[in-house]
Design a protein around this motif. Structure first.
Motif, mmCIF file in Angstrom:
data_model
loop_
_atom_site.group_PDB
_atom_site.id
_atom_site.type_symbol
_atom_site.label_atom_id
_atom_site.label_comp_id
_atom_site.label_asym_id
_atom_site.label_seq_id
_atom_site.Cartn_x
_atom_site.Cartn_y
_atom_site.Cartn_z
ATOM 1 N N VAL A 41 0.854 -1.175 0.000
ATOM 2 C CA VAL A 41 0.000 0.000 0.000
ATOM 3 C C VAL A 41 0.896 1.233 0.000
ATOM 4 C CG1 VAL A 41 -1.732 1.288 1.297
ATOM 5 C CG2 VAL A 41 -1.871 -1.202 1.185
ATOM 6 N N ALA A 42 0.628 2.137 -0.920
ATOM 7 C CA ALA A 42 1.370 3.396 -0.982
ATOM 8 C C ALA A 42 0.835 4.315 0.114
ATOM 9 C CB ALA A 42 1.214 4.043 -2.352
ATOM 10 N N MET A 43 1.692 4.666 1.053
ATOM 11 C CA MET A 43 1.311 5.523 2.173
ATOM 12 C C MET A 43 1.568 6.977 1.776
ATOM 13 S SD MET A 43 0.175 3.171 4.024
ATOM 14 C CE MET A 43 -0.212 4.022 5.528
ATOM 15 N N THR A 44 0.752 7.465 0.851
ATOM 16 C CA THR A 44 0.946 8.774 0.237
ATOM 17 C C THR A 44 0.997 9.896 1.271
ATOM 18 O OG1 THR A 44 -0.217 7.907 -1.698
ATOM 19 C CG2 THR A 44 0.115 10.285 -1.606
ATOM 20 N N GLN A 45 0.228 9.782 2.328
ATOM 21 C CA GLN A 45 0.209 10.824 3.361
ATOM 22 C C GLN A 45 1.532 10.910 4.121
ATOM 23 O OE1 GLN A 45 -1.447 7.963 3.431
ATOM 24 N NE2 GLN A 45 -1.636 7.148 5.499
ATOM 25 N N GLU A 46 2.421 9.952 3.905
ATOM 26 C CA GLU A 46 3.721 9.949 4.574
ATOM 27 C C GLU A 46 4.864 10.270 3.614
ATOM 28 O OE1 GLU A 46 4.327 6.618 7.204
ATOM 29 O OE2 GLU A 46 2.173 6.505 7.603
ATOM 30 N N LEU A 47 4.549 10.907 2.476
ATOM 31 C CA LEU A 47 5.614 11.207 1.518
ATOM 32 C C LEU A 47 6.677 12.069 2.180
ATOM 33 C CD1 LEU A 47 5.488 14.285 0.093
ATOM 34 C CD2 LEU A 47 3.509 13.290 -0.958
ATOM 35 N N ALA A 48 7.903 11.936 1.685
ATOM 36 C CA ALA A 48 9.037 12.611 2.300
ATOM 37 C C ALA A 48 10.121 12.881 1.270
ATOM 38 C CB ALA A 48 9.615 11.741 3.421
ATOM 39 N N GLY A 49 10.959 13.846 1.588
ATOM 40 C CA GLY A 49 12.149 14.092 0.801
ATOM 41 C C GLY A 49 13.298 13.283 1.376
ATOM 42 N N ILE A 50 14.135 12.759 0.502
ATOM 43 C CA ILE A 50 15.259 11.928 0.940
ATOM 44 C C ILE A 50 16.430 12.170 -0.003
ATOM 45 C CG2 ILE A 50 14.442 9.952 -0.408
ATOM 46 C CD1 ILE A 50 15.556 8.097 1.735
ATOM 47 N N GLU A 51 17.629 12.084 0.526
ATOM 48 C CA GLU A 51 18.805 12.168 -0.330
ATOM 49 C C GLU A 51 18.846 10.926 -1.221
ATOM 50 O OE1 GLU A 51 22.476 14.373 1.493
ATOM 51 O OE2 GLU A 51 21.773 12.812 2.878
ATOM 52 N N ARG A 52 19.106 11.125 -2.470
ATOM 53 C CA ARG A 52 19.134 10.008 -3.422
ATOM 54 C C ARG A 52 20.107 8.911 -2.996
ATOM 55 N NH1 ARG A 52 16.519 11.249 -8.194
ATOM 56 N NH2 ARG A 52 15.978 13.427 -8.400
ATOM 57 N N LYS A 53 21.232 9.307 -2.425
ATOM 58 C CA LYS A 53 22.236 8.323 -2.030
ATOM 59 C C LYS A 53 21.752 7.417 -0.899
ATOM 60 C CE LYS A 53 24.750 11.299 1.184
ATOM 61 N NZ LYS A 53 26.007 11.970 1.442
ATOM 62 N N ARG A 54 20.656 7.765 -0.239
ATOM 63 C CA ARG A 54 20.117 6.938 0.841
ATOM 64 C C ARG A 54 19.154 5.858 0.340
ATOM 65 N NH1 ARG A 54 19.120 9.879 6.304
ATOM 66 N NH2 ARG A 54 21.294 9.718 6.871
ATOM 67 N N LEU A 55 18.808 5.913 -0.933
ATOM 68 C CA LEU A 55 17.947 4.881 -1.507
ATOM 69 C C LEU A 55 18.764 3.619 -1.762
ATOM 70 C CD1 LEU A 55 15.897 6.892 -4.148
ATOM 71 C CD2 LEU A 55 15.096 6.056 -1.929
ATOM 72 N N GLY A 56 18.140 2.470 -1.544
ATOM 73 C CA GLY A 56 18.774 1.200 -1.871
ATOM 74 C C GLY A 56 18.664 0.932 -3.358
ATOM 75 N N LYS A 57 18.875 -0.305 -3.723
ATOM 76 C CA LYS A 57 18.811 -0.649 -5.151
ATOM 77 C C LYS A 57 17.359 -0.657 -5.630
ATOM 78 C CE LYS A 57 18.521 -5.622 -5.140
ATOM 79 N NZ LYS A 57 18.874 -6.822 -5.813
ATOM 80 N N THR A 58 17.213 -0.404 -6.925
ATOM 81 C CA THR A 58 15.879 -0.425 -7.526
ATOM 82 C C THR A 58 15.382 -1.863 -7.564
ATOM 83 O OG1 THR A 58 14.554 0.261 -9.424
ATOM 84 C CG2 THR A 58 16.749 -0.546 -9.895
ATOM 85 N N VAL A 59 14.094 -2.055 -7.242
ATOM 86 C CA VAL A 59 13.551 -3.404 -7.214
ATOM 87 C C VAL A 59 12.418 -3.618 -8.208
ATOM 88 C CG1 VAL A 59 14.218 -3.917 -4.845
ATOM 89 C CG2 VAL A 59 12.021 -2.841 -5.276
#
Length: 105
Positions: free
Chosen positions: A66-84
Protein backbone atom coordinates in the motif's frame (compact mmCIF):
# COMPACT_ATOMS: atom_id res chain seq x y z
CA UNK A 1 16.87 7.35 -10.24
CA UNK A 2 13.66 6.94 -12.15
CA UNK A 3 10.16 8.18 -11.43
CA UNK A 4 7.73 5.47 -10.27
CA UNK A 5 10.48 2.99 -9.45
CA UNK A 6 10.48 1.30 -6.05
CA UNK A 7 13.76 1.16 -4.15
CA UNK A 8 14.84 -0.85 -1.15
CA UNK A 9 14.54 1.08 2.09
CA UNK A 10 18.03 1.09 3.61
CA UNK A 11 16.93 2.67 6.90
CA UNK A 12 16.95 -0.05 9.60
CA UNK A 13 14.53 1.95 11.78
CA UNK A 14 11.73 1.89 9.18
CA UNK A 15 12.64 -0.96 6.81
CA UNK A 16 10.36 -3.58 8.40
CA UNK A 17 7.23 -1.42 8.18
CA UNK A 18 8.23 0.19 4.86
CA UNK A 19 10.49 -2.19 2.91
CA UNK A 20 10.29 -0.09 -0.25
CA UNK A 21 10.28 3.60 -1.15
CA UNK A 22 8.52 4.75 -4.30
CA UNK A 23 10.29 7.61 -6.11
CA UNK A 24 7.60 10.01 -7.37
CA UNK A 25 9.77 12.96 -8.41
CA UNK A 26 10.00 13.88 -12.08
CA UNK A 27 13.02 12.58 -13.96
CA UNK A 28 13.53 16.18 -15.17
CA UNK A 29 14.79 16.97 -11.65
CA UNK A 30 17.33 14.16 -11.62
CA UNK A 31 20.23 16.53 -10.96
CA UNK A 32 18.87 17.43 -7.52
CA UNK A 33 20.53 15.88 -4.48
CA UNK A 34 17.14 14.87 -3.09
CA UNK A 35 14.01 13.17 -4.35
CA UNK A 36 10.45 12.73 -3.06
CA UNK A 37 9.36 9.25 -2.05
CA UNK A 38 6.21 7.50 -0.85
CA UNK A 39 6.77 4.65 1.62
CA UNK A 40 5.29 1.30 0.60
CA UNK A 41 3.83 -0.84 3.39
CA UNK A 42 2.92 -4.54 3.13
CA UNK A 43 -0.86 -4.70 2.65
CA UNK A 44 -1.39 -6.92 5.70
CA UNK A 45 0.14 -4.21 7.92
CA UNK A 46 -1.78 -1.34 6.33
CA UNK A 47 -5.35 -2.58 5.91
CA UNK A 48 -6.82 -0.69 8.86
CA UNK A 49 -5.47 2.67 7.63
CA UNK A 50 -6.14 2.37 3.93
CA UNK A 51 -8.20 4.89 1.95
CA UNK A 52 -8.53 3.76 -1.66
CA UNK A 53 -7.92 7.16 -3.30
CA UNK A 54 -5.10 8.12 -0.95
CA UNK A 55 -3.46 4.70 -0.60
CA UNK A 56 -3.40 2.74 -3.85
CA UNK A 57 -2.52 -0.94 -3.71
CA UNK A 58 0.53 -1.93 -5.78
CA UNK A 59 2.12 -5.28 -6.52
CA UNK A 60 5.82 -6.16 -6.32
CA UNK A 61 6.89 -9.73 -7.07
CA UNK A 62 3.40 -11.12 -6.40
CA UNK A 63 3.00 -9.33 -3.05
CA UNK A 64 0.64 -6.44 -2.35
CA UNK A 65 1.87 -3.16 -0.90
CA UNK A 66 0.00 0.00 0.00
CA UNK A 67 1.37 3.40 -0.98
CA UNK A 68 1.31 5.52 2.17
CA UNK A 69 0.95 8.77 0.24
CA UNK A 70 0.21 10.82 3.36
CA UNK A 71 3.72 9.95 4.57
CA UNK A 72 5.61 11.21 1.52
CA UNK A 73 9.04 12.61 2.30
CA UNK A 74 12.15 14.09 0.80
CA UNK A 75 15.26 11.93 0.94
CA UNK A 76 18.80 12.17 -0.33
CA UNK A 77 19.13 10.01 -3.42
CA UNK A 78 22.24 8.32 -2.03
CA UNK A 79 20.12 6.94 0.84
CA UNK A 80 17.95 4.88 -1.51
CA UNK A 81 18.77 1.20 -1.87
CA UNK A 82 18.81 -0.65 -5.15
CA UNK A 83 15.88 -0.42 -7.53
CA UNK A 84 13.55 -3.40 -7.21
CA UNK A 85 10.60 -2.74 -9.47
CA UNK A 86 9.21 -0.34 -12.07
CA UNK A 87 5.72 0.68 -10.91
CA UNK A 88 5.05 2.92 -13.92
CA UNK A 89 2.00 0.82 -14.79
CA UNK A 90 0.38 2.31 -11.65
CA UNK A 91 1.13 5.88 -12.77
CA UNK A 92 -2.52 7.03 -12.88
CA UNK A 93 -3.32 5.69 -9.40
CA UNK A 94 -0.12 7.15 -7.92
CA UNK A 95 -0.69 10.62 -9.39
CA UNK A 96 -4.38 10.50 -8.36
CA UNK A 97 -3.34 9.72 -4.77
CA UNK A 98 -0.95 12.70 -4.71
CA UNK A 99 -3.66 14.93 -6.17
CA UNK A 100 -6.11 13.67 -3.53
CA UNK A 101 -3.56 14.44 -0.79
CA UNK A 102 -3.07 17.99 -2.07
CA UNK A 103 -6.57 18.94 -3.20
CA UNK A 104 -8.92 16.48 -1.53
CA UNK A 105 -10.42 15.71 -4.91
Amino acid sequence: MTQFHAYQNRNPASRERYPYLLDIQSDLLGELRTTVVVPLCPADLAENMRLSHLNPSLEIDGRRYVAMTQELAGIERKRLGKTVHDLGSYREQIIASIDFLMSGI
